[in-house]
Design a protein around this motif. Structure first.
Motif, PDB file in Angstrom:
ATOM      1  N   PRO A  44       1.114  -1.545  -0.219  1.00  8.14           N
ATOM      2  CA  PRO A  44       0.246   0.181   0.059  1.00  8.14           C
ATOM      3  C   PRO A  44       0.446   1.383  -0.105  1.00  8.14           C
ATOM      4  CG  PRO A  44      -0.233  -1.144   1.886  1.00  8.14           C
ATOM      5  CD  PRO A  44       0.443  -2.216   1.316  1.00  8.14           C
ATOM      6  N   VAL A  45       1.634   1.067   0.308  1.00  9.29           N
ATOM      7  CA  VAL A  45       2.897   2.147   0.435  1.00  9.29           C
ATOM      8  C   VAL A  45       3.562   3.031  -1.029  1.00  9.29           C
ATOM      9  CG1 VAL A  45       4.817   3.662   1.484  1.00  9.29           C
ATOM     10  CG2 VAL A  45       3.254   2.180   3.190  1.00  9.29           C
ATOM     11  N   LEU A  46       3.943   1.727  -1.205  1.00 12.25           N
ATOM     12  CA  LEU A  46       4.638   1.905  -2.197  1.00 12.25           C
ATOM     13  C   LEU A  46       3.198   1.777  -3.828  1.00 12.25           C
ATOM     14  CD1 LEU A  46       7.599  -1.349  -2.660  1.00 12.25           C
ATOM     15  CD2 LEU A  46       7.332   1.166  -2.390  1.00 12.25           C
ATOM     16  N   LYS A  47       2.829   1.264  -3.355  1.00  9.29           N
ATOM     17  CA  LYS A  47       1.499   1.646  -4.048  1.00  9.29           C
ATOM     18  C   LYS A  47       1.036   3.320  -4.362  1.00  9.29           C
ATOM     19  CE  LYS A  47      -2.731  -0.245  -3.147  1.00  9.29           C
ATOM     20  NZ  LYS A  47      -3.541  -0.808  -3.007  1.00  9.29           N
ATOM     21  N   GLU A  48       0.516   3.682  -3.092  1.00 12.41           N
ATOM     22  CA  GLU A  48       0.317   4.778  -3.027  1.00 12.41           C
ATOM     23  C   GLU A  48       1.479   6.275  -3.195  1.00 12.41           C
ATOM     24  OE1 GLU A  48      -0.620   9.492  -1.132  1.00 12.41           O
ATOM     25  OE2 GLU A  48       1.296   8.378  -0.793  1.00 12.41           O
ATOM     26  N   ASN A  49       3.098   6.123  -3.299  1.00 12.92           N
ATOM     27  CA  ASN A  49       3.820   6.944  -3.437  1.00 12.92           C
ATOM     28  C   ASN A  49       3.661   6.624  -4.590  1.00 12.92           C
ATOM     29  OD1 ASN A  49       6.562   6.698  -4.839  1.00 12.92           O
ATOM     30  ND2 ASN A  49       6.221   8.338  -3.157  1.00 12.92           N
ATOM     31  N   PHE A  50       3.999   5.616  -6.002  1.00 12.15           N
ATOM     32  CA  PHE A  50       3.574   5.887  -7.263  1.00 12.15           C
ATOM     33  C   PHE A  50       2.111   5.973  -7.660  1.00 12.15           C
ATOM     34  CE2 PHE A  50       3.106   2.640 -11.307  1.00 12.15           C
ATOM     35  CZ  PHE A  50       3.727   3.554 -11.940  1.00 12.15           C
ATOM     36  N   ILE A  51       1.441   6.502  -7.378  1.00 13.67           N
ATOM     37  CA  ILE A  51       0.310   7.129  -7.964  1.00 13.67           C
ATOM     38  C   ILE A  51       0.219   8.014  -8.023  1.00 13.67           C
ATOM     39  CG2 ILE A  51      -2.215   6.837  -8.076  1.00 13.67           C
ATOM     40  CD1 ILE A  51      -1.597   4.371  -9.242  1.00 13.67           C
ATOM     41  N   SER A  52       0.825   9.028  -6.453  1.00 12.61           N
ATOM     42  CA  SER A  52       0.592   9.887  -6.625  1.00 12.61           C
ATOM     43  C   SER A  52       1.570  10.644  -6.927  1.00 12.61           C
ATOM     44  CB  SER A  52       0.931  10.224  -5.184  1.00 12.61           C
ATOM     45  OG  SER A  52       0.252   9.785  -3.897  1.00 12.61           O
ATOM     46  N   ARG A  53       3.068  10.229  -7.898  1.00 13.17           N
ATOM     47  CA  ARG A  53       3.936  10.283  -8.331  1.00 13.17           C
ATOM     48  C   ARG A  53       3.654  10.592  -9.801  1.00 13.17           C
ATOM     49  NH1 ARG A  53       8.772   7.216  -8.853  1.00 13.17           N
ATOM     50  NH2 ARG A  53       7.354   5.763  -7.598  1.00 13.17           N
ATOM     51  N   ILE A  54       2.315   9.805 -10.447  1.00 10.38           N
ATOM     52  CA  ILE A  54       1.790   9.767 -11.757  1.00 10.38           C
ATOM     53  C   ILE A  54       1.019  11.074 -11.521  1.00 10.38           C
ATOM     54  CG2 ILE A  54       0.260   8.648 -13.635  1.00 10.38           C
ATOM     55  CD1 ILE A  54       1.286   5.759 -11.992  1.00 10.38           C
ATOM     56  N   PHE A  55       0.396  10.999 -10.597  1.00 14.50           N
ATOM     57  CA  PHE A  55      -0.550  12.579 -11.138  1.00 14.50           C
ATOM     58  C   PHE A  55      -0.340  13.810 -10.404  1.00 14.50           C
ATOM     59  CE2 PHE A  55      -4.665   9.209 -10.267  1.00 14.50           C
ATOM     60  CZ  PHE A  55      -5.144   9.978 -11.249  1.00 14.50           C
ATOM     61  N   SER A  56       0.918  13.877  -9.815  1.00 15.13           N
ATOM     62  CA  SER A  56       1.836  14.885  -9.935  1.00 15.13           C
ATOM     63  C   SER A  56       2.307  15.396 -10.877  1.00 15.13           C
ATOM     64  CB  SER A  56       2.514  14.686  -8.734  1.00 15.13           C
ATOM     65  OG  SER A  56       2.080  14.534  -7.389  1.00 15.13           O
ATOM     66  N   LEU A  57       3.033  14.352 -11.957  1.00 16.58           N
ATOM     67  CA  LEU A  57       3.837  14.844 -13.085  1.00 16.58           C
ATOM     68  C   LEU A  57       2.343  14.826 -14.750  1.00 16.58           C
ATOM     69  CD1 LEU A  57       5.990  15.000 -14.728  1.00 16.58           C
ATOM     70  CD2 LEU A  57       5.324  11.839 -14.982  1.00 16.58           C
ATOM     71  N   ARG A  58       1.381  14.322 -13.598  1.00 10.11           N
ATOM     72  CA  ARG A  58      -0.176  14.769 -14.952  1.00 10.11           C
ATOM     73  C   ARG A  58      -0.096  16.640 -14.924  1.00 10.11           C
ATOM     74  NH1 ARG A  58      -0.245  14.553 -20.414  1.00 10.11           N
ATOM     75  NH2 ARG A  58      -0.081  16.870 -19.782  1.00 10.11           N
ATOM     76  N   ASP A  59      -0.034  16.737 -13.357  1.00  9.77           N
ATOM     77  CA  ASP A  59      -0.144  18.550 -13.078  1.00  9.77           C
ATOM     78  C   ASP A  59       0.323  19.442 -13.563  1.00  9.77           C
ATOM     79  OD1 ASP A  59      -2.022  19.713 -12.033  1.00  9.77           O
ATOM     80  OD2 ASP A  59      -0.702  19.673 -10.093  1.00  9.77           O
ATOM     81  N   PHE A  60       1.786  18.645 -13.528  1.00  8.92           N
ATOM     82  CA  PHE A  60       2.728  19.404 -14.031  1.00  8.92           C
ATOM     83  C   PHE A  60       3.045  20.219 -15.588  1.00  8.92           C
ATOM     84  CE2 PHE A  60       7.128  19.595 -16.155  1.00  8.92           C
ATOM     85  CZ  PHE A  60       7.832  21.022 -15.090  1.00  8.92           C
TER      86      PHE A  60
END
Length: 325
Positions: A163-179
């Motif tokens: 769950p920790v790795l999953k949340e981190n990975f998904i957060s990074r994806i949405f952050s990059l898309r937001d960028f």
């Protein structure tokens, strides 16, 4: 789900590369697949997957002989397991470089690879030598992918069960898309500074040292031209987010947020919020608990700075990623 997330989902704007077998395509050496139900059922509504099988892509058949990485201490080669004279190294390198170059043009926001694969594995891939096998390799395709696109979030299918790795990975994806969305067709230093402001609490949670480093970088924005600053900031920002947000760092950010309400909350309300944050810090509650209370107070006492912070909503609630953190 926020309007922004809904729009991204409907328009399938978020492009994610993926090993084709993880998506369920029967492209493995034995004509099988390694389908991930998490990917196909939970992530599919939010992402547009770009499947790649490097082995099939470079011309290998299905089914096919198994292959593996071997080393003679000078170079790593990709050869057939039972016949090392059949060498696929040059073909795989050529295919990988060509494919990755094409992916750069698609504003890819993440990549899910097949674990342990000699072409797609991200870590602990077996590399054979005369001395035996070591689990220190990287799949040949994924190695080129990560070197050519070092800002890109990359994760293995099996690690997404954590769950920790999953949340981190998904957060990074949405952050990059937001960028990318914030930059639009014409990235500018001003847009990056505004983006950075919205991610200050996120960076504090992930890596305080990087938060300071990026703050110093943004303060020197006038020293760079826009294109150079764009490339450098994207890399440093995404590198910072690879550090998983710890319970300690999250708690410090939550306490920082609490300070914004000190003029508005009663003594009892402040004590209640502090208690929920402390129970999260001690592992008794998930992150969702203090965040829910903070959002409640934010609805009563709006603060423009906090409302713009992506730390509060880094990804769609429907993914339920903060329920067990």
């Amino acid at each position: 789900m926020t309007d922004a997330f809904t729009e991204q989902s409907e328009n399938t704007q978020i492009q994610i590369g993926i090993s084709a077998c993880v998506l369920g395509e029967k492209v493995r050496f034995d004509s099988g697949h390694k389908i991930s139900k998490f990917v196909t059922k939970e992530l599919a509504p939010f992402f547009n997957f770009v499947p790649v099988c490097p082995e099939v892509g470079m011309g290998m058949t299905v089914p096919r002989p198994t292959i593996r990485l071997v080393t003679n201490e000078e170079r790593i080669s990709l050869v057939e397991t039972k016949d090392a004279t059949k060498d696929y190294t040059d073909g795989m390198i050529a295919f990988s470089k060509s494919t990755v170059e094409g992916l750069k043009e698609q504003e890819l926001c993440g990549y899910i690879v097949c674990a342990k694969s000699p072409t797609c594995g991200m870590e602990r891939v077996k590399v054979y030598s005369k001395a035996g096998a070591s689990k220190e390799g990287i799949g040949m395709y994924t190695d080129i992918l990560m070197k050519e696109m070092p800002w890109l979030p990359v994760e293995e299918d099996g690690r997404l069960n954590d769950p920790v790795l999953k949340e981190n990975f998904i957060s990074r994806i949405f952050s990059l898309r937001d960028f990318y969305d914030c930059m639009g067709d014409q990235p500018t230093s001003g847009k990056i500074v505004a983006f950075h402001s919205r991610y200050k609490l996120t960076l504090m949670a992930h890596h305080p040292d990087s938060y300071k480093e990026l703050g110093q970088l943004v303060a020197r924005v006038a020293d760079y031209d826009s294109a150079e600053f764009y490339q450098l900031y994207r890399l440093k920002f995404m590198e910072a987010l690879t550090n998983r947000a710890s319970r300690k760092n999250n708690s410090n950010v939550l306490m920082h947020i609490q300070g914004y309400f000190k003029k508005w909350l009663s003594s009892q309300e402040r004590q209640e919020l502090r208690k929920v944050i402390d129970e999260y810090r001690e592992g008794l509650l998930p992150l969702l608990s203090p965040l829910t209370l903070i959002k409640h107070y934010l609805s009563l006492y709006p603060d423009e700075y906090l409302q713009n912070q992506k730390f509060l909503d880094p990804h769609p609630q429907e993914l339920r990623l903060r329920y067990s953190l």
